[in-house]
Design a protein around this motif. Structure first.
Motif, PDB file in Angstrom:
ATOM      1  N   ASN A  97       0.836  -1.184   0.000  1.00 11.62           N
ATOM      2  CA  ASN A  97       0.000   0.000   0.000  1.00 11.62           C
ATOM      3  C   ASN A  97       0.879   1.245   0.000  1.00 11.62           C
ATOM      4  N   SER A  98       0.859   1.964  -1.095  1.00 14.42           N
ATOM      5  CA  SER A  98       1.699   3.163  -1.203  1.00 14.42           C
ATOM      6  C   SER A  98       0.925   4.426  -0.843  1.00 14.42           C
ATOM      7  N   THR A  99      -0.316   4.251  -0.359  1.00 13.68           N
ATOM      8  CA  THR A  99      -1.118   5.403   0.043  1.00 13.68           C
ATOM      9  C   THR A  99      -0.448   6.107   1.215  1.00 13.68           C
ATOM     10  N   ASN A 100      -0.400   7.403   1.160  1.00 22.48           N
ATOM     11  CA  ASN A 100       0.202   8.180   2.245  1.00 22.48           C
ATOM     12  C   ASN A 100      -0.722   8.140   3.457  1.00 22.48           C
ATOM     13  N   GLN A 101      -0.237   7.548   4.548  1.00 20.69           N
ATOM     14  CA  GLN A 101      -1.053   7.412   5.749  1.00 20.69           C
ATOM     15  C   GLN A 101      -0.478   8.256   6.892  1.00 20.69           C
ATOM     16  N   GLN A 102      -0.136   9.499   6.588  1.00 17.36           N
ATOM     17  CA  GLN A 102       0.462  10.373   7.600  1.00 17.36           C
ATOM     18  C   GLN A 102      -0.477  10.625   8.764  1.00 17.36           C
ATOM     19  N   ASN A 103      -1.774  10.691   8.489  1.00 23.06           N
ATOM     20  CA  ASN A 103      -2.739  10.981   9.543  1.00 23.06           C
ATOM     21  C   ASN A 103      -3.153   9.731  10.313  1.00 23.06           C
ATOM     22  N   ALA A 104      -2.704   8.574   9.856  1.00 30.43           N
ATOM     23  CA  ALA A 104      -3.073   7.325  10.535  1.00 30.43           C
ATOM     24  C   ALA A 104      -2.313   7.206  11.855  1.00 30.43           C
ATOM     25  N   GLN A 105      -2.991   6.662  12.840  1.00 27.04           N
ATOM     26  CA  GLN A 105      -2.350   6.438  14.131  1.00 27.04           C
ATOM     27  C   GLN A 105      -1.305   5.335  13.974  1.00 27.04           C
ATOM     28  N   THR A 106      -0.147   5.513  14.575  1.00 30.53           N
ATOM     29  CA  THR A 106       0.916   4.520  14.477  1.00 30.53           C
ATOM     30  C   THR A 106       0.837   3.563  15.658  1.00 30.53           C
ATOM     31  N   PHE A 112       1.555  -7.212   6.347  1.00 26.47           N
ATOM     32  CA  PHE A 112       0.342  -7.812   6.905  1.00 26.47           C
ATOM     33  C   PHE A 112      -0.678  -6.725   7.148  1.00 26.47           C
ATOM     34  N   GLY A 113      -1.934  -7.129   7.300  1.00 29.96           N
ATOM     35  CA  GLY A 113      -2.965  -6.126   7.517  1.00 29.96           C
ATOM     36  C   GLY A 113      -4.317  -6.725   7.793  1.00 29.96           C
ATOM     37  N   ASP A 114      -5.332  -5.845   7.736  1.00 32.87           N
ATOM     38  CA  ASP A 114      -6.693  -6.252   8.058  1.00 32.87           C
ATOM     39  C   ASP A 114      -7.579  -6.177   6.821  1.00 32.87           C
ATOM     40  N   ALA A 115      -8.849  -6.468   7.002  1.00 27.86           N
ATOM     41  CA  ALA A 115      -9.808  -6.494   5.895  1.00 27.86           C
ATOM     42  C   ALA A 115     -10.250  -5.097   5.467  1.00 27.86           C
ATOM     43  N   TYR A 116      -9.798  -4.063   6.171  1.00 28.83           N
ATOM     44  CA  TYR A 116     -10.255  -2.701   5.895  1.00 28.83           C
ATOM     45  C   TYR A 116      -9.194  -1.840   5.214  1.00 28.83           C
ATOM     46  N   GLY A 117      -8.137  -2.454   4.716  1.00 36.70           N
ATOM     47  CA  GLY A 117      -7.116  -1.721   3.968  1.00 36.70           C
ATOM     48  C   GLY A 117      -5.963  -1.191   4.795  1.00 36.70           C
ATOM     49  N   THR A 151      -4.304  -1.394  13.102  1.00 43.03           N
ATOM     50  CA  THR A 151      -5.176  -2.270  12.326  1.00 43.03           C
ATOM     51  C   THR A 151      -6.294  -2.814  13.198  1.00 43.03           C
ATOM     52  N   TYR A 152      -7.294  -3.335  12.527  1.00 42.03           N
ATOM     53  CA  TYR A 152      -8.261  -4.190  13.192  1.00 42.03           C
ATOM     54  C   TYR A 152      -7.634  -5.585  13.169  1.00 42.03           C
ATOM     55  N   GLN A 153      -8.427  -6.634  13.299  1.00 44.47           N
ATOM     56  CA  GLN A 153      -7.863  -7.976  13.350  1.00 44.47           C
ATOM     57  C   GLN A 153      -7.070  -8.288  12.078  1.00 44.47           C
ATOM     58  N   ILE A 154      -5.845  -8.696  12.255  1.00 51.90           N
ATOM     59  CA  ILE A 154      -4.977  -9.032  11.124  1.00 51.90           C
ATOM     60  C   ILE A 154      -5.485 -10.319  10.489  1.00 51.90           C
ATOM     61  N   CYS A 155      -5.686 -10.279   9.161  1.00 57.47           N
ATOM     62  CA  CYS A 155      -6.228 -11.458   8.478  1.00 57.47           C
ATOM     63  C   CYS A 155      -5.416 -11.839   7.240  1.00 57.47           C
ATOM     64  N   TYR A 156      -4.342 -11.109   6.941  1.00 57.80           N
ATOM     65  CA  TYR A 156      -3.452 -11.562   5.871  1.00 57.80           C
ATOM     66  C   TYR A 156      -2.019 -11.273   6.250  1.00 57.80           C
ATOM     67  N   ASP A 175       4.209 -15.301  13.900  1.00 55.88           N
ATOM     68  CA  ASP A 175       3.211 -14.879  14.876  1.00 55.88           C
ATOM     69  C   ASP A 175       3.237 -13.359  14.967  1.00 55.88           C
ATOM     70  N   VAL A 176       2.051 -12.748  14.938  1.00 58.44           N
ATOM     71  CA  VAL A 176       1.948 -11.290  15.012  1.00 58.44           C
ATOM     72  C   VAL A 176       1.109 -10.915  16.224  1.00 58.44           C
ATOM     73  N   TYR A 177       1.644  -9.997  17.029  1.00 55.04           N
ATOM     74  CA  TYR A 177       0.964  -9.491  18.214  1.00 55.04           C
ATOM     75  C   TYR A 177       0.824  -7.982  18.064  1.00 55.04           C
ATOM     76  N   GLY A 178      -0.379  -7.489  18.281  1.00 57.84           N
ATOM     77  CA  GLY A 178      -0.610  -6.055  18.200  1.00 57.84           C
ATOM     78  C   GLY A 178      -1.479  -5.593  19.351  1.00 57.84           C
ATOM     79  N   TYR A 179      -1.456  -4.301  19.618  1.00 53.98           N
ATOM     80  CA  TYR A 179      -2.199  -3.735  20.742  1.00 53.98           C
ATOM     81  C   TYR A 179      -3.703  -3.908  20.578  1.00 53.98           C
ATOM     82  N   ASN A 180      -4.212  -3.638  19.382  1.00 56.06           N
ATOM     83  CA  ASN A 180      -5.663  -3.662  19.159  1.00 56.06           C
ATOM     84  C   ASN A 180      -6.177  -4.965  18.570  1.00 56.06           C
ATOM     85  N   THR A 181      -5.308  -5.955  18.375  1.00 49.81           N
ATOM     86  CA  THR A 181      -5.724  -7.185  17.715  1.00 49.81           C
ATOM     87  C   THR A 181      -5.345  -8.407  18.550  1.00 49.81           C
ATOM     88  N   ARG A 182      -6.073  -9.483  18.318  1.00 48.89           N
ATOM     89  CA  ARG A 182      -5.693 -10.755  18.933  1.00 48.89           C
ATOM     90  C   ARG A 182      -4.442 -11.260  18.232  1.00 48.89           C
TER      91      ARG A 182
END
Length: 191
Positions: free
Chosen positions: A42-51, A76-81, A112-117, A134-141
């Motif tokens: 994803n080459s979209t500029n996500q400057q405003n996205a929370q890190t 990796f990422g979620d179903a919402y882009g 991200t929301y739940q990581i699915c890929y 294995d991936v561990y994130g603050y907002n995801t299982r």
């Protein structure tokens, strides 16, 4: 029909309807990693996205090469882009991805929301056989992706369980609602 027998028949009919509806909504999941030549970082500029911070544990198989000098990247990422991308997580000078080893990385990217890929990219001639990621994130299982196969060169290779992910979670909520209504209905009939 007696009232007690009628309650039993009603219960069986409702349970049968619920079970057949639930089983018709199952979906097949690919168990093995697959190449995805159409995958793009994803080459979209996500400057405003929370890190957010993600911990990624990668285990290398004992049947892999002793060590690899190949360039390894991960995405990796979620179903919402929302996509996390880390180029060149390899470091041959520190024996990263050595046979029978586990390496841990702290990767930062958009929350991200739940990581699915999850996809790995390998470029080089040594070869590499990861066991699992294995991936561990603050907002995801925590989520695990089991490879145990050689990663082909010069293609994104991995898993995508996002197809129908959000729909399946809505179906799960719908099933819970139906089950709750069913229990309520049975309790009214029974007592």
């Amino acid at each position: 029909m007696r009232p007690k027998m009628m309650k039993s028949v009603c219960l069986v009919v409702v349970l049968f309807a619920f079970i057949s509806k639930s089983s018709s909504q199952t979906r097949s999941i690919i168990q093995n990693p697959q190449p995805n030549p159409n995958f793009n970082v994803n080459s979209t500029n996500q400057q405003n996205a929370q890190t957010c911070s993600f911990t990624v544990d990668i285990s290398t198989s004992c049947s892999s090469v002793k060590y690899t000098r190949d360039e390894i990247s991960i995405s990796f990422g979620d179903a919402y882009g929302n996509q996390v991308y880390a180029p060149r997580i390899d470091d041959p000078s520190t024996k990263t991805f050595e046979q029978c080893s586990s390496d841990t990385f702290e990767i930062y990217g958009p929350c991200t929301y739940q990581i699915c890929y999850l996809y790995l990219y390998r470029s080089g001639y040594d070869g590499w056989k990861p066991e699992s990621v294995d991936v561990y994130g603050y907002n995801t299982r925590a989520v695990s992706f089991y490879y145990n196969v050689w990663v082909p060169a010069d293609t994104w290779y991995g898993f995508d369980y996002c197809s129908g992910y959000s729909a399946s979670s809505h179906n799960q909520i719908g099933s819970i609602t139906i089950l709750s209504c069913l229990i309520f209905f049975i309790s009214i009939l029974w007592f």
